[in-house]
Design a protein around this motif. Structure first.
Motif, short mmCIF file in Angstrom:
data_model
loop_
_atom_site.label_atom_id
_atom_site.label_comp_id
_atom_site.label_asym_id
_atom_site.label_seq_id
_atom_site.Cartn_x
_atom_site.Cartn_y
_atom_site.Cartn_z
N CYS A 43 -43.62 -50.53 24.41
CA CYS A 43 -43.33 -50.08 23.05
C CYS A 43 -41.82 -50.02 22.89
N HIS A 44 -41.35 -49.75 21.68
CA HIS A 44 -39.93 -49.51 21.45
C HIS A 44 -39.60 -48.06 21.80
N SER A 45 -38.39 -47.83 22.26
CA SER A 45 -37.99 -46.46 22.58
C SER A 45 -36.53 -46.26 22.19
N PHE A 46 -36.23 -45.01 21.81
CA PHE A 46 -34.91 -44.64 21.31
C PHE A 46 -34.55 -43.28 21.89
N GLY A 47 -33.38 -43.20 22.51
CA GLY A 47 -33.00 -41.96 23.18
C GLY A 47 -31.75 -41.35 22.57
N ALA A 48 -31.84 -40.06 22.22
CA ALA A 48 -30.69 -39.32 21.68
C ALA A 48 -30.10 -38.48 22.80
N ILE A 49 -28.86 -38.78 23.20
CA ILE A 49 -28.20 -38.02 24.26
C ILE A 49 -27.67 -36.72 23.66
N LEU B 13 -51.23 -38.65 15.64
CA LEU B 13 -50.14 -39.62 15.59
C LEU B 13 -50.15 -40.46 16.86
N PRO B 14 -51.16 -41.30 17.03
CA PRO B 14 -51.30 -42.04 18.30
C PRO B 14 -50.20 -43.05 18.55
N TRP B 15 -49.38 -43.34 17.55
CA TRP B 15 -48.30 -44.32 17.67
C TRP B 15 -47.00 -43.68 18.15
N LEU B 16 -47.03 -42.38 18.44
CA LEU B 16 -45.80 -41.65 18.77
C LEU B 16 -45.96 -40.85 20.06
N GLU B 17 -44.92 -40.90 20.90
CA GLU B 17 -44.83 -40.05 22.09
C GLU B 17 -43.37 -39.64 22.23
N ILE B 18 -43.15 -38.43 22.71
CA ILE B 18 -41.78 -37.92 22.85
C ILE B 18 -41.62 -37.29 24.22
N ARG B 19 -40.48 -37.53 24.84
CA ARG B 19 -40.11 -36.85 26.07
C ARG B 19 -38.83 -36.07 25.83
N ARG B 20 -38.85 -34.79 26.16
CA ARG B 20 -37.67 -33.94 26.03
C ARG B 20 -37.20 -33.56 27.43
N VAL B 21 -35.97 -33.90 27.77
CA VAL B 21 -35.40 -33.61 29.09
C VAL B 21 -34.20 -32.69 28.90
N ARG B 22 -34.18 -31.61 29.65
CA ARG B 22 -33.07 -30.67 29.61
C ARG B 22 -32.55 -30.46 31.03
N ALA B 23 -31.26 -30.68 31.21
CA ALA B 23 -30.63 -30.57 32.54
C ALA B 23 -31.39 -31.41 33.55
N GLY B 24 -31.54 -32.69 33.22
CA GLY B 24 -32.31 -33.59 34.08
C GLY B 24 -31.46 -34.41 35.03
N ILE C 249 -33.92 -49.37 22.86
CA ILE C 249 -34.61 -50.15 23.88
C ILE C 249 -35.78 -50.90 23.23
N ASN C 250 -35.69 -52.22 23.22
CA ASN C 250 -36.78 -53.04 22.69
C ASN C 250 -37.97 -53.04 23.62
N VAL C 251 -39.12 -53.38 23.09
CA VAL C 251 -40.32 -53.47 23.89
C VAL C 251 -40.08 -54.43 25.07
N TRP D 231 -27.35 -32.93 31.89
CA TRP D 231 -27.73 -34.17 31.19
C TRP D 231 -29.04 -33.92 30.46
N SER D 232 -28.98 -33.96 29.13
CA SER D 232 -30.16 -33.66 28.32
C SER D 232 -30.32 -34.73 27.24
N TYR D 233 -31.57 -35.04 26.93
CA TYR D 233 -31.82 -36.06 25.91
C TYR D 233 -33.25 -35.92 25.37
N ASP D 234 -33.45 -36.50 24.19
CA ASP D 234 -34.78 -36.65 23.60
C ASP D 234 -35.08 -38.15 23.53
N MET D 235 -36.23 -38.55 24.04
CA MET D 235 -36.63 -39.95 24.00
C MET D 235 -37.86 -40.10 23.11
N ILE D 236 -37.76 -41.00 22.13
CA ILE D 236 -38.84 -41.25 21.19
C ILE D 236 -39.46 -42.60 21.52
N TYR D 237 -40.77 -42.64 21.72
CA TYR D 237 -41.49 -43.88 21.98
C TYR D 237 -42.35 -44.20 20.75
N LEU D 238 -42.12 -45.37 20.15
CA LEU D 238 -42.85 -45.78 18.95
C LEU D 238 -43.62 -47.07 19.22
#
Length: 279
Positions: free
Chosen positions: A42-48, A19-30, A72-74, A88-95
């Motif tokens: 790229c476009h990115s979307f973050g779930a708090i 899935l070369p079009w996808l990257e994810i960052r998971r942050v916990r207590a950041g 977040i637009n490109v 502070w925790s979140y998941d960030m999706i990069y598409l």
């Protein structure tokens, strides 16, 4: 399978070569992370997930917390930093923006723009937030299949399409969906891709996911898992070893089969296999 890169204990990056079009960052207590204004190609979307933070995009600033999604637009210059002592925790999706553009067309009348540019900077839609987290959970699972991850990504795109950029999706006739079901019934043991299913249906991936949900009440991936569980039941009734059944039926391992079996049938393969009808 997703690969985690070397990371700070509070942060992990997930990638999958399929899935070369996808990257994810998971942050916990950041809370200790400090982001300066920056942008992505790229476009990115973050779930708090917890805590509160200040989200800046260009000259606009707003507070976001649990349940919010940042959009977040490109090439948007942005920063998001914790504003409280709560974890502070979140998941960030990069598409990839061009991959996204195939599913969410550019705004009507924007003749010089060939990728979607969302006007909303944040969303409180719980469906969108949940779809982001489910995609991150899927890529973070060692037993994830390509079709499962692709299905979660397409579901996310469908929600972006509906809630942030509403343009009509083309309808997919039921006979095309039946062709897909027949194709999966004959190829269920393979690591099928969404692209293959779209080729059979002669439609785009977001349209296929939406049509499957409308006509069958589930995604193509869920239909494929159901097929595999049905095949597993047949083999278990014949007394085959559970580990062999898992391998034969497209599951990552015996534990993956067990989790799936229990989720769908409320029993384990061993319990199911041990049942005997009295004469």
């Amino acid at each position: 399978m997703a690969h985690s890169q070397p990371h700070h204990p509070a942060s992990r990056f997930l990638r999958d070569p399929r899935l070369p079009w996808l990257e994810i960052r998971r942050v916990r207590a950041g809370n200790a992370f400090s982001h300066g204004m920056h942008s992505h190609d790229c476009h990115s979307f973050g779930a708090i997930l917890s805590g509160h933070s200040e989200y800046r995009n260009g000259t606009h600033s707003t507070d976001v917390g649990r349940g919010d999604t940042v959009i977040i637009n490109v090439e948007d210059r942005h920063a998001c930093n914790s504003r409280s002592d709560a974890a502070w925790s979140y998941d960030m999706i990069y598409l990839d923006s061009h991959w996204l553009a195939e599913r969410c067309s550019a705004a009507t009348g924007a003749a010089n723009i060939d990728i979607p540019m969302f006007s909303a900077g944040t969303s409180a839609d719980p469906r969108l937030h949940s779809a982001l987290v489910k995609l991150a959970d899927a890529l973070d699972s060692p037993s994830v299949t390509r079709l499962e991850c692709e299905s979660h990504a397409e579901t996310l795109c469908g929600l972006l399409h509906d809630s942030l950029h509403p343009l009509p999706l083309p309808d997919v006739p039921p006979e095309r969906l039946e062709r897909v079901m027949e194709f999966m019934a004959s190829e269920w043991q393979r690591d099928l891709s969404l692209q293959e299913l779209c080729h059979v249906a002669d439609c785009g991936p977001t349209s296929l996911i939406a049509a499957f949900r409308h006509h069958y009440g589930l995604t193509p991936h869920a239909a494929l898992v159901d097929l595999r569980v049905r095949q597993a039941r047949q083999r278990l009734r014949r007394g085959l070893a559970i580990a062999d059944v898992a391998q034969d039926c497209g599951f990552a391992d015996q534990a993956h089969l067990q989790r799936t079996f229990k989720r769908l049938l409320a029993t384990t393969p061993a319990h199911y296999q041990g049942r005997r009808l009295r004469p």
